[in-house]
Write an enzyme that holds these catalytic residues in place. Structure first.
Site, PDB file in Angstrom:
ATOM      1  N   LEU A   1     122.680   6.547  -0.250  1.00  0.00           N
ATOM      2  CA  LEU A   1     121.608   7.206   0.474  1.00  0.00           C
ATOM      3  C   LEU A   1     122.173   7.831   1.748  1.00  0.00           C
ATOM      4  O   LEU A   1     122.610   7.133   2.661  1.00  0.00           O
ATOM      5  CB  LEU A   1     120.513   6.189   0.812  1.00  0.00           C
ATOM      6  CG  LEU A   1     119.897   5.506  -0.419  1.00  0.00           C
ATOM      7  CD1 LEU A   1     119.377   4.126  -0.076  1.00  0.00           C
ATOM      8  CD2 LEU A   1     118.789   6.369  -0.999  1.00  0.00           C
ATOM      9  N   ASP A   2     122.162   9.152   1.792  1.00  0.00           N
ATOM     10  CA  ASP A   2     122.823   9.888   2.856  1.00  0.00           C
ATOM     11  C   ASP A   2     122.091   9.766   4.194  1.00  0.00           C
ATOM     12  O   ASP A   2     120.864   9.903   4.255  1.00  0.00           O
ATOM     13  CB  ASP A   2     122.913  11.370   2.458  1.00  0.00           C
ATOM     14  CG  ASP A   2     123.575  12.220   3.520  1.00  0.00           C
ATOM     15  OD1 ASP A   2     124.780  12.032   3.740  1.00  0.00           O
ATOM     16  OD2 ASP A   2     122.883  13.065   4.122  1.00  0.00           O
TER      17      ASP A   2
ATOM     18  N   GLU B   1     124.210   5.161   4.073  1.00  0.00           N
ATOM     19  CA  GLU B   1     125.090   5.692   5.103  1.00  0.00           C
ATOM     20  C   GLU B   1     124.284   5.733   6.383  1.00  0.00           C
ATOM     21  O   GLU B   1     123.218   6.357   6.435  1.00  0.00           O
ATOM     22  CB  GLU B   1     125.578   7.096   4.766  1.00  0.00           C
ATOM     23  CG  GLU B   1     126.530   7.630   5.840  1.00  0.00           C
ATOM     24  CD  GLU B   1     126.575   9.141   5.945  1.00  0.00           C
ATOM     25  OE1 GLU B   1     127.496   9.636   6.605  1.00  0.00           O
ATOM     26  OE2 GLU B   1     125.688   9.806   5.389  1.00  0.00           O
TER      27      GLU B   1
ATOM     28  N   HIS C   1     137.282   4.392  11.467  1.00  0.00           N
ATOM     29  CA  HIS C   1     137.822   4.861  12.742  1.00  0.00           C
ATOM     30  C   HIS C   1     138.982   3.988  13.208  1.00  0.00           C
ATOM     31  O   HIS C   1     139.977   4.494  13.735  1.00  0.00           O
ATOM     32  CB  HIS C   1     136.718   4.873  13.803  1.00  0.00           C
ATOM     33  CG  HIS C   1     135.572   5.780  13.472  1.00  0.00           C
ATOM     34  ND1 HIS C   1     135.639   6.758  12.513  1.00  0.00           N
ATOM     35  CD2 HIS C   1     134.310   5.847  13.999  1.00  0.00           C
ATOM     36  CE1 HIS C   1     134.480   7.402  12.458  1.00  0.00           C
ATOM     37  NE2 HIS C   1     133.662   6.866  13.347  1.00  0.00           N
TER      38      HIS C   1
ATOM     39  N   ILE D   1     137.310  13.686   6.164  1.00  0.00           N
ATOM     40  CA  ILE D   1     138.302  14.728   5.885  1.00  0.00           C
ATOM     41  C   ILE D   1     137.674  16.105   6.086  1.00  0.00           C
ATOM     42  O   ILE D   1     138.154  16.929   6.865  1.00  0.00           O
ATOM     43  CB  ILE D   1     138.843  14.620   4.445  1.00  0.00           C
ATOM     44  CG1 ILE D   1     139.518  13.266   4.215  1.00  0.00           C
ATOM     45  CG2 ILE D   1     139.832  15.754   4.164  1.00  0.00           C
ATOM     46  CD1 ILE D   1     139.884  13.012   2.773  1.00  0.00           C
ATOM     47  N   GLY D   2     136.592  16.369   5.379  1.00  0.00           N
ATOM     48  CA  GLY D   2     135.995  17.697   5.366  1.00  0.00           C
ATOM     49  C   GLY D   2     135.449  18.153   6.699  1.00  0.00           C
ATOM     50  O   GLY D   2     135.342  19.357   6.948  1.00  0.00           O
TER      51      GLY D   2
END
Length: 583
Positions: free
Chosen positions: A247-248, A285, A314, A382-383
């Site tokens: 779940l974003d 998330e 991190h 990354i993106g």
């Protein structure tokens, strides 16, 4: 069969049927107004039939808000899709629980050269050999354009046509189950994309004036909108046999009700799991560092299965790269590795210099370790870098090996991002294909503005609208068997195997778990203990020694020169090792 649509904003609704091309109107059927803004028509559509809705007295066709298929894109007619037509072959599938699992995150458009669901099926054996248990797909719902990360979706019930559409999705899940892999689908309920969103013409799907990072927030005060979300979640797990959802950005779900929509999703998922007799997983998330998401409902939580831990990422990123700009600053602290390993969060009420306030809450000791999903790389980390560069584009082999050891021995549930396992040299950049020039320009400019606080060089930011940005982000599978790539892949396979064999590495308890960091010449040494098993990662420039359990043996070493003498382990500079007594 009766067609229904929620359209309380309209005083008239017609169901429009079209020919097979979607260009010619066959008939318009007046729909009857019912309670709560719902409109119905006693009509049966054939599988594949094109249709849509016309609101008011105009003539503009709008796709079905619950459309399963959009052959011509999100601005065109819907195509009726009957999920029951497909004959499933997974009746013997018993599912996979998340505890003890290994997640593999992938984006369908860049995972294979073809960028389709059927092509991805051909790579499932690679994941099985790697030791993956759960395949997590970035969002597949309908968005405008040809390629996109998937977070600009506007029709949440669809499967993007360029990926193969809904039937190809069923074939993929079926094939994954046949290979012994569970499927987790990433879903976005916190916002809608900037192009092709016609939902506000139907009803109050959004709260105007109440915004989050991506635009107007979703109107969770409206019963029909909540049902739209919850029923979508259940659709993936029922009609498509998906084993769970990611779940974003749930921190962006503004919910004023006593029962949060996340709790409602968790409750309905648990009920479906009991009915099907299969484990079903819900992973949130969130950037809030709030254990309420994963606490049992009996303890006042929402009862979701797990949540991502950016804090672990991190900490690992700073350890491996030395990068301390932006939100990485706090994680250079010597006790960061200890805190995230033993407690799950680094910010558990501590001051965040990036947020300029105290942040987070501690996780109760009784919460199992595996409820945190931990990773050294993912699509966002990354993106959302200026150049979309992976660790493999800046780190030598020994550091990539250290990343593998840290990730697959962490107390949480490890997750890999596609290509990480062989140190893929291809970047994974932010790409879009908005047909509207003004939207493409605004997107490109917005990306540059985002990086100001992180201090990254804006000149390295690729144009997300340039087709080469998408093409450059596709994995190069020819690398897999070459040199260091093959060696790193072998290490990941060995680590995944070790995780399956050694119960210490999947122990859900904090008992016997400890971590420490010490300075050494030119770097740091990280030690993680899981009962009598020790993980030593030497990121310094000198050979170090560490005390380990008596009668231990070396289970894994990333390079030659690791020496065990009774209870003293010697680890060369840049090397990592795992030791434990024989079982």
């Amino acid at each position: 069969m009766s067609m229904a649509v929620w359209a309380p904003k309209s005083t008239r609704v017609r169901l429009r049927r079209l020919d097979d091309s979607g260009d010619t109107v066959v008939e318009d059927i007046e729909m009857a107004a019912g309670d709560g803004g719902w409109w119905t028509a006693p009509t049966r559509l054939a599988d594949g039939e094109r249709y849509g809705f016309v609101l008011g007295d105009g003539d503009d066709l709008r796709p079905d808000p619950r459309s399963r298929r959009q052959p011509g894109g999100v601005h065109e007619a819907s195509a009726w899709f009957d999920p029951s037509v497909y004959t499933w072959n997974d009746t013997a599938w018993t599912g996979k629980q998340l505890a003890g699992g290994l997640i593999y995150e992938l984006h369908l458009g860049t995972f294979t050269p073809e960028g389709t669901l059927d092509a991805a099926v051909g790579r499932l054996e690679h994941l099985v050999d790697l030791g993956v248990t759960h395949v997590e797909l970035l969002p597949v719902n309908g968005f405008n354009g040809t390629w996109n990360w998937g977070y600009d979706g506007v029709l949440w019930y669809t499967v993007h046509e360029a990926y193969g559409g809904p039937e190809a999705y069923q074939r993929f899940v079926d094939a994954a189950h046949a290979a012994g892999l569970a499927v987790i689908q990433d879903v976005v309920y916190n916002h809608l994309g900037p192009s092709g969103n016609y939902l506000p013409e139907f009803g109050e799907y959004l709260r105007e004036g109440s915004r989050n990072t991506w635009g107007d927030s979703v109107n969770l005060d409206e019963d029909a909108v909540r049902s739209y979300i919850v029923e979508n979640a259940l659709m993936w797990m029922s009609d498509y046999h998906v084993d769970g959802l990611r779940l974003d950005a749930v921190h962006a779900l503004l919910d004023h009700r006593a029962v949060h929509v996340l709790q409602e999703i968790a409750e309905r998922t648990d009920a479906l799991s009991a009915h099907r007799g299969l484990p079903l997983t819900t992973i949130a998330e969130s950037d809030m560092n709030d254990p309420k998401l994963i606490l049992p409902r009996e303890a006042g939580g929402y009862g979701l299965t797990a949540q991502w831990s950016d804090d672990w990422h991190h900490t690992a990123h700073v350890a491996l790269t030395g990068e301390t700009i932006g939100y990485y600053e706090d994680f250079a602290a010597l006790d960061a590795f200890e805190k995230v390993s033993e407690g799950g969060f680094f910010h558990d009420g501590s001051y965040s210099t990036f947020r300029e306030e105290k942040h987070g809450h501690p996780i109760p000791d009784a919460v199992p370790n595996w409820r945190l999903v931990t990773f050294a790389q993912d699509h966002d980390q990354i993106g959302n870098r200026a150049a979309g560069d992976r660790l493999s584009q800046s780190l030598p082999y020994d550091r990539l090996a250290a990343a593998a050891v840290l990730t697959l021995t962490a107390p949480g549930t490890p997750m890999l991002f596609m290509g990480e396992e062989w140190g893929a040299t291809t970047p994974w950049q932010f790409f879009t294909s908005h047909p509207e020039p003004e939207l493409g320009k605004a997107t490109a400019e917005g990306r540059i503005a985002e990086f100001e606080k992180m201090g990254w060089d804006e000149s390295t930011v690729p144009d997300p609208q340039d087709p080469s940005t998408f093409e450059n982000s596709k994995l190069d599978w020819d690398e897999v068997g070459e040199g260091d790539h093959a060696q790193l892949l072998g290490l990941y396979r060995e680590l995944a195997k070790l995780r399956r064999e050694r119960p210490e590495l999947t122990d859900p308890s904090r008992e016997g778990l400890s971590a420490s960091t010490r300075e050494a010449s030119g770097g740091r040494v990280y030690e993680l203990r899981r009962r009598d098993l020790s993980v030593i990662v030497n990121l310094s420039e000198v050979e170090i020694t560490a005390s380990v359990a008596r009668e231990a043996r070396v289970l894994l070493a990333t390079t030659e020169g690791v020496v065990l003498d009774r209870d003293t382990l010697t680890v060369p500079a840049g090397a990592s090792a795992i030791v434990a007594p024989a079982r």
